[in-house]
Write a protein that holds these residues in place. Structure first.
Motif, PDB file in Angstrom:
ATOM      1  N   THR A 105     -30.226  -6.354  63.219  1.00  0.00           N
ATOM      2  CA  THR A 105     -31.391  -5.643  63.737  1.00  0.00           C
ATOM      3  C   THR A 105     -31.827  -6.118  65.117  1.00  0.00           C
ATOM      4  O   THR A 105     -32.593  -5.429  65.803  1.00  0.00           O
ATOM      5  CB  THR A 105     -32.576  -5.780  62.764  1.00  0.00           C
ATOM      6  N   ARG A 106     -31.340  -7.299  65.528  1.00  0.00           N
ATOM      7  CA  ARG A 106     -31.762  -7.800  66.830  1.00  0.00           C
ATOM      8  C   ARG A 106     -30.844  -8.937  67.250  1.00  0.00           C
ATOM      9  O   ARG A 106     -30.384  -9.719  66.417  1.00  0.00           O
ATOM     10  CB  ARG A 106     -33.211  -8.299  66.751  1.00  0.00           C
ATOM     11  N   LEU A 107     -30.584  -9.033  68.536  1.00  0.00           N
ATOM     12  CA  LEU A 107     -29.930 -10.196  69.129  1.00  0.00           C
ATOM     13  C   LEU A 107     -30.916 -10.800  70.121  1.00  0.00           C
ATOM     14  O   LEU A 107     -31.400 -10.107  71.016  1.00  0.00           O
ATOM     15  CB  LEU A 107     -28.624  -9.818  69.810  1.00  0.00           C
ATOM     16  N   VAL A 108     -31.237 -12.074  69.928  1.00  0.00           N
ATOM     17  CA  VAL A 108     -32.217 -12.744  70.785  1.00  0.00           C
ATOM     18  C   VAL A 108     -31.463 -13.676  71.731  1.00  0.00           C
ATOM     19  O   VAL A 108     -30.976 -14.731  71.318  1.00  0.00           O
ATOM     20  CB  VAL A 108     -33.231 -13.546  69.950  1.00  0.00           C
ATOM     21  N   MET A 144     -19.430 -10.693  60.051  1.00  0.00           N
ATOM     22  CA  MET A 144     -20.491 -10.485  61.022  1.00  0.00           C
ATOM     23  C   MET A 144     -19.974 -10.029  62.386  1.00  0.00           C
ATOM     24  O   MET A 144     -20.738  -9.444  63.165  1.00  0.00           O
ATOM     25  CB  MET A 144     -21.332 -11.749  61.165  1.00  0.00           C
ATOM     26  N   GLY A 145     -18.718 -10.291  62.705  1.00  0.00           N
ATOM     27  CA  GLY A 145     -18.157  -9.725  63.922  1.00  0.00           C
ATOM     28  C   GLY A 145     -18.167  -8.212  63.869  1.00  0.00           C
ATOM     29  O   GLY A 145     -18.534  -7.534  64.845  1.00  0.00           O
ATOM     30  N   LYS A 146     -17.805  -7.665  62.719  1.00  0.00           N
ATOM     31  CA  LYS A 146     -17.803  -6.205  62.549  1.00  0.00           C
ATOM     32  C   LYS A 146     -19.225  -5.661  62.464  1.00  0.00           C
ATOM     33  O   LYS A 146     -19.514  -4.569  62.973  1.00  0.00           O
ATOM     34  CB  LYS A 146     -16.984  -5.843  61.310  1.00  0.00           C
ATOM     35  N   GLU A 147     -20.124  -6.410  61.834  1.00  0.00           N
ATOM     36  CA  GLU A 147     -21.515  -5.955  61.767  1.00  0.00           C
ATOM     37  C   GLU A 147     -22.152  -5.950  63.154  1.00  0.00           C
ATOM     38  O   GLU A 147     -22.919  -5.045  63.496  1.00  0.00           O
ATOM     39  CB  GLU A 147     -22.313  -6.851  60.811  1.00  0.00           C
ATOM     40  N   LEU A 148     -21.842  -6.954  63.956  1.00  0.00           N
ATOM     41  CA  LEU A 148     -22.359  -6.985  65.326  1.00  0.00           C
ATOM     42  C   LEU A 148     -21.815  -5.818  66.149  1.00  0.00           C
ATOM     43  O   LEU A 148     -22.550  -5.169  66.901  1.00  0.00           O
ATOM     44  CB  LEU A 148     -22.004  -8.312  65.989  1.00  0.00           C
ATOM     45  N   VAL A 188     -29.014 -14.289  66.186  1.00  0.00           N
ATOM     46  CA  VAL A 188     -28.962 -12.927  65.669  1.00  0.00           C
ATOM     47  C   VAL A 188     -29.945 -12.795  64.516  1.00  0.00           C
ATOM     48  O   VAL A 188     -30.114 -13.723  63.709  1.00  0.00           O
ATOM     49  CB  VAL A 188     -27.535 -12.596  65.169  1.00  0.00           C
ATOM     50  N   GLU A 189     -30.596 -11.645  64.427  1.00  0.00           N
ATOM     51  CA  GLU A 189     -31.430 -11.306  63.270  1.00  0.00           C
ATOM     52  C   GLU A 189     -30.667 -10.319  62.400  1.00  0.00           C
ATOM     53  O   GLU A 189     -30.166  -9.299  62.882  1.00  0.00           O
ATOM     54  CB  GLU A 189     -32.746 -10.681  63.734  1.00  0.00           C
ATOM     55  N   PHE A 190     -30.593 -10.609  61.102  1.00  0.00           N
ATOM     56  CA  PHE A 190     -29.846  -9.763  60.173  1.00  0.00           C
ATOM     57  C   PHE A 190     -30.735  -9.429  58.987  1.00  0.00           C
ATOM     58  O   PHE A 190     -31.308 -10.317  58.352  1.00  0.00           O
ATOM     59  CB  PHE A 190     -28.589 -10.491  59.697  1.00  0.00           C
ATOM     60  N   TYR A 239     -31.577 -15.418  60.082  1.00  0.00           N
ATOM     61  CA  TYR A 239     -31.323 -15.649  61.506  1.00  0.00           C
ATOM     62  C   TYR A 239     -30.151 -16.614  61.600  1.00  0.00           C
ATOM     63  O   TYR A 239     -30.076 -17.598  60.857  1.00  0.00           O
ATOM     64  CB  TYR A 239     -32.573 -16.212  62.181  1.00  0.00           C
ATOM     65  N   PHE A 240     -29.224 -16.321  62.499  1.00  0.00           N
ATOM     66  CA  PHE A 240     -28.056 -17.194  62.580  1.00  0.00           C
ATOM     67  C   PHE A 240     -27.487 -17.221  63.990  1.00  0.00           C
ATOM     68  O   PHE A 240     -27.649 -16.286  64.780  1.00  0.00           O
ATOM     69  CB  PHE A 240     -26.976 -16.781  61.577  1.00  0.00           C
ATOM     70  N   GLN A 241     -26.847 -18.317  64.294  1.00  0.00           N
ATOM     71  CA  GLN A 241     -26.092 -18.464  65.527  1.00  0.00           C
ATOM     72  C   GLN A 241     -24.637 -18.094  65.243  1.00  0.00           C
ATOM     73  O   GLN A 241     -24.167 -18.220  64.113  1.00  0.00           O
ATOM     74  CB  GLN A 241     -26.198 -19.909  66.022  1.00  0.00           C
TER      75      GLN A 241
END
Length: 454
Positions: free
Chosen positions: A329-332, A261-265, A300-302, A290-292
């Motif tokens: 798709t989104r960072l809240v 997820m670091g690379k996906e972000l 984060v929304e994935f 959704y994950f922290q």
């Protein structure tokens, strides 16, 4: 590899050398019992005290507190002190993830008949099955089954929807172990007993949360790496190890998909963020997760079904290539109320640690750990409603877990306030605040016989 992780890992390497369905009462898809002889309750585990509270799940009131989940502590400590290697790793857990405390209760789930409670105990590196009635009565012979980890720390657990299997993260061994939750006959005809070890699947460094899908066919799992070391931030990211988010097939424990997820972000325009997926919430339909992540104030929304953002296979996780689907798709973002606090002071790298979603999939419940607040966040807009001492009159110190309860409630463990808060998700108000004991952590929905408390 950081010294503390080396100690735990080295200890693990050196140390290596019919049917239950008739016994399981009927339940709805959400796990709520339909058996009139059973009572829906919430189990609250106190990690540092080694105790639990049982709370009525429908009318939040404590039915029993101070239930001893380490009745064998004296024997365990004798065994540990006689084994220099175990003493080293026991101490490493205390000074590392335990923040100077022993970790006696991480996770717990009850059997569907409400008779037994499975408990993962990090400092003892095991999982035990406890006779609930005996434990409530204060008897010291309440443990009916026990299984060790291969490594030197147990962590998060997960219960299959049918109540037959228990997953426990083997925190040092890069694996998750499956156990029989109840006596049962396997598809191949073998009979197994409660607590018997069954299978394992591969994880990254420091396996963490395990979530079955409602149909039991898949498992959403994440590993968080060496979250208890001081090498924090982008400069020290390489020391944290392999941190993977993966979807596992339950039938054969094969990996369907696995992401870094670091690379996906970074691919989504959020570079230099941690790959460690902390608590997660799976939206209805299982497409969106959704994950922290470590150090993030927010979540984060994935989208697991969206096309990969650049259409290329840019990395592999172990032997698994980057999936062609899956995208951030989104960072809240949520408020950072401790902007001057060094991130090295975050509890095991967690800015926020606790995330759940209501049954309708419209509201997320967030534990703002280092910020001393909880929040109900509108999934569509990201608009938060905050709960803290100012808004409720109660202490909300270091909230460390959230879980969905019955009747559209969210239950939050307040680890430094030694309490649990219960929020009405629809009304967006606090409806209960219960003192439960030293450092409450995991909260789980379960059942007990109605006769247990009259």
């Amino acid at each position: 590899m950081p010294l503390l992780h080396c100690l735990l890992r080295a200890g693990s390497v050196l140390a290596a050398g019919v049917a239950a369905a008739a016994l399981i009462p009927s339940a709805t898809a959400s796990g709520v019992t339909t058996d009139p002889e059973l009572r829906d309750v919430m189990f609250v585990g106190n990690n540092w005290a080694g105790t639990a509270s049982i709370v009525d799940a429908r009318d939040p009131a404590i039915l029993k507190s101070g239930i001893d989940l380490i009745p064998d502590k004296e024997q365990e400590m004798r065994d540990i002190t006689r084994n220099p290697l175990r003493l080293i790793t026991f101490t490493a857990v205390r000074v590392g993830p335990g923040q100077g405390h022993d970790q006696f209760v991480d996770d717990m789930f009850s059997t569907k008949d409400g008779r037994f409670l499975a408990v993962s105990r990090p400092s003892f590196a095991d999982v035990v099955w406890i006779d609930i009635a005996k434990a409530v009565a204060g008897r010291r012979d309440s443990i009916v089954a026990e299984q060790p980890m291969d490594g030197y720390r147990s962590d998060h657990a997960g219960l299959s929807p049918d109540g037959r299997r228990l997953l426990v993260s083997d925190s040092v061994e890069r694996q998750v172990i499956e156990f029989a939750m109840v006596d049962q006959t396997l598809p191949d005809g073998r009979s197994v007993k409660m607590g018997d070890r069954l299978r394992t699947f591969e994880s990254g460094d420091t396996p963490h949360e395990n979530n079955y899908t409602p149909d039991g066919r898949r498992i959403f799992h994440a590993s968080i790496g060496s979250a208890y070391t001081p090498f924090d931030g982008p400069a020290g990211d390489w020391t944290k190890g392999d941190r993977w988010f993966e979807i596992v097939r339950n039938d054969d424990f094969g990996i369907d998909q696995r992401w870094d997820m670091g690379k996906e972000l970074a691919e989504a325009g959020y570079p230099r963020m941690s790959a460690a997926v902390r608590p997660m919430a799976i939206a209805p339909g299982e497409r969106f997760v959704y994950f922290q992540v470590s150090f993030l104030h927010g979540f984060v929304e994935f989208d697991t079904q969206a096309a990969d953002l650049n259409g290329k296979v840019d990395y592999s996780t172990g032997k698994v290539a980057e999936p062609r689907t899956g995208a951030v798709t989104r960072l809240v973002p949520l408020p950072n109320r401790v902007p001057k606090m060094p991130i090295t002071e975050y509890v095991n790298d967690s800015a926020h640690h606790g995330l759940s979603i209501d049954d309708d999939g419209t509201t997320l419940c967030v534990a703002g750990t280092m910020d001393d607040y909880a929040a109900l966040v509108d999934r569509a807009t990201g608009a938060p409603t905050f709960f803290d001492e100012a808004t409720t009159g109660h202490g909300y110190l270091k909230p460390y877990w959230t879980t969905e309860g019955l009747d559209d409630t969210c239950w939050i463990s307040l680890s430094d306030s030694d309490a649990v808060a219960v929020l009405d998700v629809d009304a967006k108000k606090e409806i209960a605040y219960l003192p439960v004991g030293d450092h409450p952590q995991r909260v789980r929905l379960g059942t007990v016989p109605r006769s247990l408390f009259g």
